[in-house]
Motif scaffolding. Structure first.
Motif, PDB file in Angstrom:
ATOM      1  N   ALA A  18       0.832  -1.208   0.000  1.00 44.02           N
ATOM      2  CA  ALA A  18       0.000   0.000   0.000  1.00 44.02           C
ATOM      3  C   ALA A  18       0.868   1.259   0.000  1.00 44.02           C
ATOM      4  O   ALA A  18       0.592   2.230  -0.725  1.00 44.02           O
ATOM      5  CB  ALA A  18      -0.938  -0.020   1.204  1.00 44.02           C
ATOM      6  N   ASP A  19       1.925   1.257   0.807  1.00 43.92           N
ATOM      7  CA  ASP A  19       2.801   2.433   0.888  1.00 43.92           C
ATOM      8  C   ASP A  19       3.566   2.655  -0.415  1.00 43.92           C
ATOM      9  O   ASP A  19       3.750   3.791  -0.857  1.00 43.92           O
ATOM     10  CB  ASP A  19       3.780   2.284   2.045  1.00 43.92           C
ATOM     11  CG  ASP A  19       3.113   2.385   3.403  1.00 43.92           C
ATOM     12  OD1 ASP A  19       1.953   2.836   3.463  1.00 43.92           O
ATOM     13  OD2 ASP A  19       3.757   1.995   4.408  1.00 43.92           O
ATOM     14  N   ALA A  20       4.023   1.564  -1.036  1.00 45.23           N
ATOM     15  CA  ALA A  20       4.755   1.691  -2.296  1.00 45.23           C
ATOM     16  C   ALA A  20       3.872   2.304  -3.377  1.00 45.23           C
ATOM     17  O   ALA A  20       4.303   3.167  -4.148  1.00 45.23           O
ATOM     18  CB  ALA A  20       5.274   0.322  -2.737  1.00 45.23           C
ATOM     19  N   LEU A  21       2.625   1.869  -3.450  1.00 43.22           N
ATOM     20  CA  LEU A  21       1.693   2.432  -4.421  1.00 43.22           C
ATOM     21  C   LEU A  21       1.398   3.896  -4.103  1.00 43.22           C
ATOM     22  O   LEU A  21       1.363   4.753  -4.994  1.00 43.22           O
ATOM     23  CB  LEU A  21       0.399   1.624  -4.430  1.00 43.22           C
ATOM     24  CG  LEU A  21       0.511   0.188  -4.948  1.00 43.22           C
ATOM     25  CD1 LEU A  21      -0.790  -0.571  -4.702  1.00 43.22           C
ATOM     26  CD2 LEU A  21       0.858   0.168  -6.433  1.00 43.22           C
TER      27      LEU A  21
ATOM     28  N   GLY B 104       1.598   7.824  -6.091  1.00 43.44           N
ATOM     29  CA  GLY B 104       0.336   8.486  -6.380  1.00 43.44           C
ATOM     30  C   GLY B 104      -0.754   7.563  -6.874  1.00 43.44           C
ATOM     31  O   GLY B 104      -1.721   8.011  -7.497  1.00 43.44           O
ATOM     32  N   ILE B 105      -0.619   6.278  -6.605  1.00 41.33           N
ATOM     33  CA  ILE B 105      -1.616   5.297  -7.058  1.00 41.33           C
ATOM     34  C   ILE B 105      -2.556   4.974  -5.906  1.00 41.33           C
ATOM     35  O   ILE B 105      -2.129   4.459  -4.870  1.00 41.33           O
ATOM     36  CB  ILE B 105      -0.929   4.009  -7.557  1.00 41.33           C
ATOM     37  CG1 ILE B 105      -0.010   4.329  -8.730  1.00 41.33           C
ATOM     38  CG2 ILE B 105      -1.973   2.961  -7.964  1.00 41.33           C
ATOM     39  CD1 ILE B 105       0.861   3.174  -9.171  1.00 41.33           C
ATOM     40  N   GLU B 106      -3.819   5.278  -6.083  1.00 44.18           N
ATOM     41  CA  GLU B 106      -4.816   4.990  -5.067  1.00 44.18           C
ATOM     42  C   GLU B 106      -5.657   3.795  -5.510  1.00 44.18           C
ATOM     43  O   GLU B 106      -6.321   3.844  -6.546  1.00 44.18           O
ATOM     44  CB  GLU B 106      -5.713   6.212  -4.844  1.00 44.18           C
ATOM     45  CG  GLU B 106      -4.958   7.412  -4.265  1.00 44.18           C
ATOM     46  CD  GLU B 106      -5.882   8.568  -3.953  1.00 44.18           C
ATOM     47  OE1 GLU B 106      -7.113   8.378  -4.075  1.00 44.18           O
ATOM     48  OE2 GLU B 106      -5.379   9.654  -3.605  1.00 44.18           O
ATOM     49  N   THR B 107      -5.594   2.730  -4.748  1.00 43.50           N
ATOM     50  CA  THR B 107      -6.345   1.523  -5.091  1.00 43.50           C
ATOM     51  C   THR B 107      -6.511   0.675  -3.844  1.00 43.50           C
ATOM     52  O   THR B 107      -5.789   0.853  -2.858  1.00 43.50           O
ATOM     53  CB  THR B 107      -5.616   0.705  -6.189  1.00 43.50           C
ATOM     54  OG1 THR B 107      -6.437  -0.377  -6.594  1.00 43.50           O
ATOM     55  CG2 THR B 107      -4.289   0.166  -5.680  1.00 43.50           C
ATOM     56  N   LYS B 108      -7.445  -0.217  -3.881  1.00 44.32           N
ATOM     57  CA  LYS B 108      -7.638  -1.131  -2.766  1.00 44.32           C
ATOM     58  C   LYS B 108      -6.530  -2.179  -2.765  1.00 44.32           C
ATOM     59  O   LYS B 108      -6.191  -2.729  -3.813  1.00 44.32           O
ATOM     60  CB  LYS B 108      -9.003  -1.825  -2.878  1.00 44.32           C
ATOM     61  CG  LYS B 108      -9.280  -2.817  -1.766  1.00 44.32           C
ATOM     62  CD  LYS B 108     -10.625  -3.516  -1.964  1.00 44.32           C
ATOM     63  CE  LYS B 108     -10.856  -4.569  -0.882  1.00 44.32           C
ATOM     64  NZ  LYS B 108     -12.146  -5.287  -1.082  1.00 44.32           N
TER      65      LYS B 108
END
Length: 324
Positions: free
Chosen positions: A90-93, A97-101
């Motif tokens: 989650a932190d790497a995404l 700037g990538i927001e996803t589940k």
């Protein structure tokens, strides 16, 4: 002098993180919330003593843990471990700037890793084969690794005999040789790599050991010394002949979970580009759904992928093209 530290968080490589004089300190073997005493070498803690243990600390399953550098967090309870692993993704995404589940971790189990790269040294007192101690060339000669497939543990005697046959006696400061061993459907694929010269007597002895141990294939420094049968794996029912030391996912369970996610997402696609395609872990199953262009830097892996696609006449695969 030993310093007292409070562990604030867990780092990406499994070290506890503390702060000392405004600097982040990496503390191996520590857990968030613990108080420890340790000597500091710049940003690295050594001789760590746990003063106040975390309620999340558990007994490691492997007796070699803490000595062998192959694992880092066997001392952490399962729920916080899973949450930490998920948060790394989650932190790497988020940093990009990538927001996803991000779903929960898909857990593995002990003794299912089918591929391991052992470090090997031949010293005057004998051969050491195992995993290197953290930050060191010292090899911990594990007798029973709790992570790898039992087939790999049972092969240790033959692997040590092989190392004795092909390696010269090495100095204490010598860099270890690597021995990549993969459990395939047709037997063990063994690939030895490193900076040494293989003598002709060593070559002949190695071939004899490989045949006696019933290895599917033995490769030493990119030279195939013995291949009684092609090491083969199956990607969702599609047979692939592995190149020497070829990469596959460490566990079949992880491969299956990843493939289900990828193929589920690609339903309805007409054309797919698979970058870093390897031997076809995803590219070949995806060819059931769409045309696939597989891109990979390793020539042998691409050749294996292409050969598998051409041989899968009964699988109803669509066209797969390759590019290096």
């Amino acid at each position: 002098m030993a310093e007292k530290l409070t562990i604030m968080a867990m780092g990406a490589q499994g070290d506890g993180l503390a702060s000392h004089d405004g600097q982040t300190v990496y503390v191996p073997g520590a857990l968030p919330g613990e108080t420890v005493r340790a000597t500091l070498d710049d940003a690295r803690a050594h001789d760590v003593e746990i003063v106040t243990p975390s309620a999340e600390r558990v007994s490691p399953s492997c007796p070699h843990f803490g000595d062998c550098g192959g694992c880092s967090v066997q001392h952490w309870a399962d729920p916080p471990y899973r949450a930490w692993k998920r948060q790394l993704v989650a932190d790497a995404l988020s940093r990009q700037g990538i927001e996803t589940k991000v779903a929960s971790l898909v857990p593995g189990t002990p003794r299912i890793r089918r591929r391991a790269t052992f470090s090997v040294l031949r010293r005057p007192e004998g051969v050491r084969l195992g995993f290197q101690r953290e930050g060191s060339h010292m090899i911990v000669d594990t007798t029973d690794c709790h992570v790898v497939d039992p087939v790999l543990n049972r092969a240790r005697g033959a692997l040590k005999a092989l190392a004795k046959a092909v390696l010269p006696v090495m100095k204490a400061a010598a860099k270890p040789v690597s021995m990549t061993v993969t459990v395939t459907q047709t037997g063990l694929d063994v690939a030895v790599a490193g900076d040494f010269t293989l003598s002709e007597p060593g070559r002949q002895a190695a071939i004899g050991i490989a045949l006696k141990a019933n290895f599917a294939r033995l490769t030493v420094r990119d030279e195939v010394l013995a291949e009684t049968r092609k090491p083969a794996v199956s990607f969702d029912g599609i047979a692939v002949g592995l190149p020497p030391g070829g990469f596959i996912q460490a566990t079949a369970r992880a491969e299956s979970a990843m493939r289900d996610l990828v193929t589920g997402h690609m339903q309805g696609a007409r054309s797919v580009a698979d970058l870093f395609a390897g031997c076809g872990t995803f590219a070949l199953p995806l060819a059931r759904l769409a045309r696939v262009h597989a891109v990979e830097g390793d020539r042998a892996s691409l050749a294996a992928l292409d050969a598998a696609w051409r041989a899968a006449s009964g699988q109803k695969l669509r066209r797969v093209t390759t590019e290096r």
